[in-house]
Design a protein around this motif. Structure first.
Motif, short mmCIF file in Angstrom:
data_model
loop_
_atom_site.label_atom_id
_atom_site.label_comp_id
_atom_site.label_asym_id
_atom_site.label_seq_id
_atom_site.Cartn_x
_atom_site.Cartn_y
_atom_site.Cartn_z
N LYS A 88 4.15 2.52 -62.97
CA LYS A 88 5.14 2.60 -63.05
C LYS A 88 4.98 1.24 -62.34
N PHE A 89 5.29 -0.50 -63.39
CA PHE A 89 5.62 -1.23 -61.87
C PHE A 89 6.79 -1.60 -61.29
N VAL A 90 6.19 -1.37 -60.13
CA VAL A 90 7.72 -1.38 -58.79
C VAL A 90 8.17 -2.66 -58.43
N GLY A 91 7.06 -3.91 -58.83
CA GLY A 91 7.09 -5.30 -57.93
C GLY A 91 6.44 -5.28 -56.71
N HIS A 92 6.30 -6.33 -56.27
CA HIS A 92 6.20 -6.67 -54.80
C HIS A 92 6.21 -6.57 -53.85
N THR A 93 6.17 -5.53 -52.54
CA THR A 93 6.70 -6.45 -51.65
C THR A 93 7.19 -7.96 -50.84
N LEU A 94 6.09 -8.97 -51.47
CA LEU A 94 5.79 -9.82 -50.93
C LEU A 94 6.89 -10.45 -51.43
N ALA A 95 7.28 -10.32 -52.91
CA ALA A 95 9.19 -11.26 -53.71
C ALA A 95 10.22 -10.35 -53.34
N ASP A 96 10.15 -9.57 -52.28
CA ASP A 96 10.93 -8.75 -51.81
C ASP A 96 11.42 -9.31 -50.53
N SER A 97 10.34 -9.81 -49.36
CA SER A 97 10.53 -10.15 -48.45
C SER A 97 10.42 -12.00 -48.21
N ILE A 98 10.30 -12.79 -49.29
CA ILE A 98 10.73 -13.64 -48.97
C ILE A 98 11.43 -14.77 -49.50
N PRO A 99 12.19 -15.30 -49.50
CA PRO A 99 13.21 -15.95 -49.72
C PRO A 99 12.87 -16.87 -50.61
N LEU A 100 13.85 -16.86 -52.29
CA LEU A 100 13.52 -17.59 -53.08
C LEU A 100 13.44 -18.97 -52.60
N HIS A 101 14.54 -19.40 -51.97
CA HIS A 101 14.71 -20.73 -51.76
C HIS A 101 14.11 -21.40 -49.98
N ASP A 102 13.13 -21.94 -49.61
CA ASP A 102 13.28 -21.96 -48.17
C ASP A 102 12.39 -23.26 -47.94
N ASP A 103 12.93 -24.21 -47.32
CA ASP A 103 12.70 -25.73 -47.49
C ASP A 103 11.65 -25.92 -46.33
N GLY A 104 11.50 -24.97 -45.55
CA GLY A 104 10.34 -24.67 -44.51
C GLY A 104 10.45 -26.09 -43.70
N LEU A 105 11.96 -26.33 -43.28
CA LEU A 105 12.69 -27.03 -42.08
C LEU A 105 12.22 -26.80 -40.39
N ASN A 106 13.16 -25.35 -41.11
CA ASN A 106 12.82 -24.13 -38.79
C ASN A 106 11.58 -24.19 -38.94
N ILE A 107 11.00 -23.63 -39.65
CA ILE A 107 9.38 -23.22 -39.26
C ILE A 107 9.07 -24.96 -38.72
N ARG A 108 9.21 -25.38 -39.50
CA ARG A 108 8.75 -27.10 -38.97
C ARG A 108 8.64 -27.37 -37.57
N LYS A 109 10.12 -27.55 -37.03
CA LYS A 109 10.80 -27.35 -35.98
C LYS A 109 10.47 -26.61 -34.91
N ALA A 110 10.52 -25.11 -34.92
CA ALA A 110 9.65 -24.42 -34.65
C ALA A 110 7.90 -24.26 -33.76
N LEU A 111 7.33 -24.80 -34.90
CA LEU A 111 5.87 -25.51 -34.61
C LEU A 111 5.63 -26.85 -33.79
N GLU A 112 6.59 -26.84 -33.62
CA GLU A 112 6.80 -28.85 -33.41
C GLU A 112 6.42 -28.94 -34.33
N ILE A 113 6.06 -29.45 -35.67
CA ILE A 113 5.70 -30.18 -36.35
C ILE A 113 7.50 -31.54 -37.47
N HIS A 114 6.78 -32.65 -36.75
CA HIS A 114 7.81 -33.51 -37.14
C HIS A 114 8.21 -33.15 -39.50
#
Length: 389
Positions: free
Chosen positions: A160-186
């Motif tokens: 049975k093909f069930v897909g992958h949990t990573l595909a369920d947990s990671i958003p289809l779109h994320d520009d990473g800007l909030n992560i950069r801000k949290a990591l103090e990266i310009h």
């Protein structure tokens, strides 16, 4: 109160622990009267697993590399089988680690216990005749990728093909800007993520060459009056110490042309913050692809393992993005190809238009894998038990 459902479950490395943890969480949701025993890591322990030994006992990779650990693996195998003979599970789930788990499953199935193998062994890639061993060991295979189904249908093995949990947990779109801000990266700073693997041997084999490639990439951006940021997620405390030591040794004789941050885990955050990724072959390449980040994939293995794989391995590609796309979407480098100049040559263009072109292709693959895998896997396991009773 009814007797608790006993699920035996074993994972042998961090990626399997994550998959098993999600499955266990969903099983707990669908059947609160349940208990788990076997072998696992932090994700499985959080869901109530009673672990018989430390999961690191099973975390070994390669045809040759496993030989040195064989006596210990055999002792663990007998310990597990003795446990399940005394405390019989209603179902056993082996999560990946096929060389170990299929042996356990075979014995338990012969004892009349229903067995499930979660994550298909790579029978589609090499040693196809293992499908007969899988059929003998399991009542059901739960697979992560759509291209696996054909070989199981050909041999009439339940799959049975069930897909992958990573595909369920990671958003289809994320520009990473909030992560950069949290990591103090310009927001405009060029960022490279280095993921040299979760095992000691992988880090020893790859990290130094990755750092040399980062130095060349940093020089490229220095000419453009920019400062490269390098992010290195450490899988655990031992890997973090190993990474720190290798990096410090390198920096003693090579003034760094990049800034860096070593994080505790947070591989996804590092990927989302990055413009490009230099990464060891494995499940992490899937995570990088689902984060829509362009990458160069590298791997080194024992010479004898590489020699044998040259004869045994069938597909044209070894990285998951290329296997899922059925074409050369990302650069793959093996053995002597993994050198700083070669890595940097393929890496630097990914900070420009080449990287942007991959984002939509990766998004399309992401949508194919997004199937609510934890729920589908749990329903398949519970259905197998109910059908058998």
């Amino acid at each position: 109160m009814a007797k608790a459902l006993h699920v035996g479950i074993i994972a042998g490395e961090p990626s399997g622990d994550m998959l098993a943890g999600g499955l266990m969480r969903e099983l707990n949701r669908q059947n609160p009267n349940i208990r788990f025993s076997g072998i696992g890591g932090k994700h499985m322990l959080a869901q109530g697993l009673t672990s018989l030994v430390d999961m690191d006992e099973l975390s070994v990779m390669g045809l040759v590399e496993v030989l040195g650990r064989l006596p210990r693996l055999l002792r663990v195998k007998h310990q597990v089988l003795d446990h399940f003979e005394t405390d019989v599970p209603d179902v056993f789930i082996g999560v990946d680690a096929p060389d170990f788990n299929l042996r356990i499953e075979t014995v338990l199935k012969q004892r009349g216990i229903k067995t499930v193998h979660y994550v298909s062994p790579t029978v589609w890639a090499w040693r196809e005749k293992r499908i007969h061993k899988i059929a003998k060991a399991t009542n059901l295979v739960l697979g992560l990728f759509p291209f696996e189904a054909a070989i199981y249908q050909h041999y009439n093995v339940p799959y049975k093909f069930v897909g992958h949990t990573l595909a369920d947990s990671i958003p289809l779109h994320d520009d990473g800007l909030n992560i950069r801000k949290a990591l103090e990266i310009h927001a405009e700073q060029p960022v490279l993520a280095l993921l040299p693997g979760s095992r000691k041997g992988e880090v020893n084999a790859l990290l130094l060459e990755f750092l040399r490639a980062a130095q060349i990439t940093g020089q490229h951006f220095t000419v453009q009056q920019q400062r490269l940021m390098v992010l290195i997620p450490a899988a655990n405390d031992a890997r973090k110490q190993q990474i720190v030591e290798i990096l410090q040794d390198y920096a003693m004789t090579n003034p760094l042309l990049f800034d860096y941050k070593i994080t505790d885990g947070q591989s996804r955050e590092c990927l989302l913050a990055a413009n490009a990724v230099l990464i060891a072959s494995g499940t992490a390449t899937l995570e990088a692809m689902l984060c829509k980040r362009p990458m160069v994939v590298a791997y080194k293995m024992a010479r004898l393992t590489r020699f044998m794989m040259g004869y045994l391995y069938k597909p044209k590609y070894f990285s998951l993005p290329n296997l899922l796309g059925d074409r050369a979407l990302v650069t793959e480098l093996l053995q002597a190809e993994v050198n700083a100049d070669n890595l940097a040559k393929h890496l630097i263009p990914l900070f420009g238009s080449e990287g942007k072109e991959l984002q939509q292709i990766f998004t399309d693959i992401h949508q194919d894998l997004k199937r609510d895998a934890d729920k589908q896997a749990a329903e398949a396991v519970l259905s197998l038990i109910s059908v058998s009773k």
